[in-house]
Scaffold this active site. Structure first.
Site, PDB file in Angstrom:
ATOM      1  N   HIS A  54     -48.194 -16.014 -18.397  1.00  0.00           N
ATOM      2  CA  HIS A  54     -47.197 -15.187 -19.069  1.00  0.00           C
ATOM      3  C   HIS A  54     -47.155 -13.811 -18.429  1.00  0.00           C
ATOM      4  CE1 HIS A  54     -50.958 -14.413 -21.220  1.00  0.00           C
ATOM      5  NE2 HIS A  54     -50.424 -13.347 -21.813  1.00  0.00           N
ATOM      6  N   HIS A  56     -47.629 -10.666 -19.441  1.00  0.00           N
ATOM      7  CA  HIS A  56     -48.440  -9.509 -19.806  1.00  0.00           C
ATOM      8  C   HIS A  56     -49.240  -9.005 -18.601  1.00  0.00           C
ATOM      9  CE1 HIS A  56     -48.356 -10.443 -24.420  1.00  0.00           C
ATOM     10  NE2 HIS A  56     -47.252  -9.874 -23.980  1.00  0.00           N
ATOM     11  N   ASP A  58     -52.163  -7.909 -18.009  1.00  0.00           N
ATOM     12  CA  ASP A  58     -53.534  -8.327 -17.730  1.00  0.00           C
ATOM     13  C   ASP A  58     -53.614  -9.765 -17.219  1.00  0.00           C
ATOM     14  OD1 ASP A  58     -52.701  -9.048 -20.325  1.00  0.00           O
ATOM     15  OD2 ASP A  58     -54.749  -9.274 -21.036  1.00  0.00           O
ATOM     16  N   HIS A  59     -52.469 -10.413 -17.068  1.00  0.00           N
ATOM     17  CA  HIS A  59     -52.424 -11.751 -16.484  1.00  0.00           C
ATOM     18  C   HIS A  59     -51.574 -11.788 -15.214  1.00  0.00           C
ATOM     19  CE1 HIS A  59     -54.214 -13.850 -20.035  1.00  0.00           C
ATOM     20  NE2 HIS A  59     -53.808 -12.734 -20.613  1.00  0.00           N
ATOM     21  N   HIS A 110     -47.392 -16.935 -28.297  1.00  0.00           N
ATOM     22  CA  HIS A 110     -47.946 -15.621 -27.928  1.00  0.00           C
ATOM     23  C   HIS A 110     -46.839 -14.766 -27.316  1.00  0.00           C
ATOM     24  CE1 HIS A 110     -50.786 -12.613 -26.637  1.00  0.00           C
ATOM     25  NE2 HIS A 110     -50.480 -12.802 -25.368  1.00  0.00           N
ATOM     26  N   ASP A 134     -53.073 -17.428 -23.052  1.00  0.00           N
ATOM     27  CA  ASP A 134     -53.285 -16.886 -24.390  1.00  0.00           C
ATOM     28  C   ASP A 134     -52.655 -17.776 -25.463  1.00  0.00           C
ATOM     29  OD1 ASP A 134     -54.562 -14.865 -23.113  1.00  0.00           O
ATOM     30  OD2 ASP A 134     -53.230 -13.255 -23.751  1.00  0.00           O
ATOM     31  N   HIS A 173     -59.040 -15.407 -22.054  1.00  0.00           N
ATOM     32  CA  HIS A 173     -59.882 -14.295 -22.502  1.00  0.00           C
ATOM     33  C   HIS A 173     -61.226 -14.789 -23.012  1.00  0.00           C
ATOM     34  CE1 HIS A 173     -56.970 -10.926 -22.486  1.00  0.00           C
ATOM     35  NE2 HIS A 173     -56.072 -11.867 -22.745  1.00  0.00           N
TER      36      HIS A 173
END
Length: 282
Positions: A54, A56, A58-59, A110, A134, A173
């Site tokens: 996805h 975001h 941090d990915h 998410h 996530d 995570h």
């Protein structure tokens, strides 16, 4: 098929999946390019593609840099907001990287454009792998940032829950201890939750990852996969699985994990630290 688990940022995982015959590799959620490239050099593999679950940061934040460093690199995902995207995948679309087969699974909840990647090798005795980002986490699921409870239920129960139970789950995570503490609040009599939480705490103490789990295990302790079970209905006061999940998500958002009892020696040191300025003034 070899999976390298790479801890990055505060609690994220990115992955390098290596086809051991050809030494070709695919990265999943390449958030930290420098770290990824170091491991690629050490493993002596050729990076063929990036699969992003996805958009975001941090990915997906490493995609643009990797694309600049590796011209022609293919970047797959299900959301146009993913940086450096070259291939937007459809639900059920299959990809091949040497002997590695990938089935793309759209799993909104998410985010609206979340995707998971189910991987296997034909004729291999090894269990298949799910890179769940996530959507599905060890003992939990991702926060409903953009999607609905209806979407998350369909993604977890309908899409991911239908995969082979021996599937290894590699999530995005390291939230295992936190998630399992919530699972224990939901099902305080569930012995499997207690055992898994104790195991996850030991892994955390040893600075070791709690991935992978398996789908079969997740159905025994993950409350978000157990929404049809009586203890979950009792906890939420709901009977419809979607409403159970909706209540669980709301409860989880407000959940504060129980504080660990402070170490007596640490408390003594703290007291001395607080007193020392007064002692120095005398």
């Amino acid at each position: 098929m070899k999976v390298k688990v790479i801890s990055v940022l505060e609690d994220n995982y990115m992955y390098l999946v290596i086809e051991e015959g050809t030494r070709d590799a695919v990265a999943v959620d390449a958030a930290v390019p420098k770290r990824l490239l170091e491991i690629i050099r050490r493993e002596d593999v050729a990076l063929r593609a990036v699969l992003t679950t996805h958009h975001h940061w941090d990915h997906a934040r490493g995609n643009e840099e990797l694309a600049k460093l590796r011209p022609g690199l293919r970047v797959y995902g299900a959301d146009e907001r993913i940086g450096a995207l070259t291939h937007r995948v459809a639900h059920g679309e299959e990809l091949e990287f040497g002997a590695i087969r990938v089935r793309c699974l759209l799993t909104p909840g998410h985010t609206s454009g979340h995707a998971c990647y189910f991987m296997w090798e034909d004729e291999s005795p090894d269990a298949p792998a799910l890179f769940s980002g996530d959507a599905l986490l060890v003992g939990g699921c991702g926060k409903l940032c953009e999607g609905t409870a209806e979407q998350m239920y369909a993604s977890l129960a309908g899409v991911l829950g239908a995969l082979p139970k021996e599937t290894k789950v590699f999530c995005g995570h390291e939230y295992a201890v936190r998630n399992l503490k919530f699972a224990l609040k939901v099902e305080p009599e569930n012995e499997i939750v207690k055992q898994k939480l104790a195991w996850a705490k030991r892994r955390d103490d040893e600075d070791l990852p709690a991935v992978p789990s398996t789908l079969q295990e997740e159905f025994l302790y993950n409350p978000f996969l157990r929404v049809a079970e009586e203890p979950l209905r009792k906890f939420t006061g709901k009977t419809d699985p979607v409403e159970v999940l909706r209540m669980l998500c709301a409860e989880k958002d407000n959940f504060k994990k129980p504080k660990e009892r402070p170490n007596p020696q640490a408390m003594l040191a703290l007291e001395w630290g607080l007193l020392s300025p007064f002692l120095e003034k005398k």
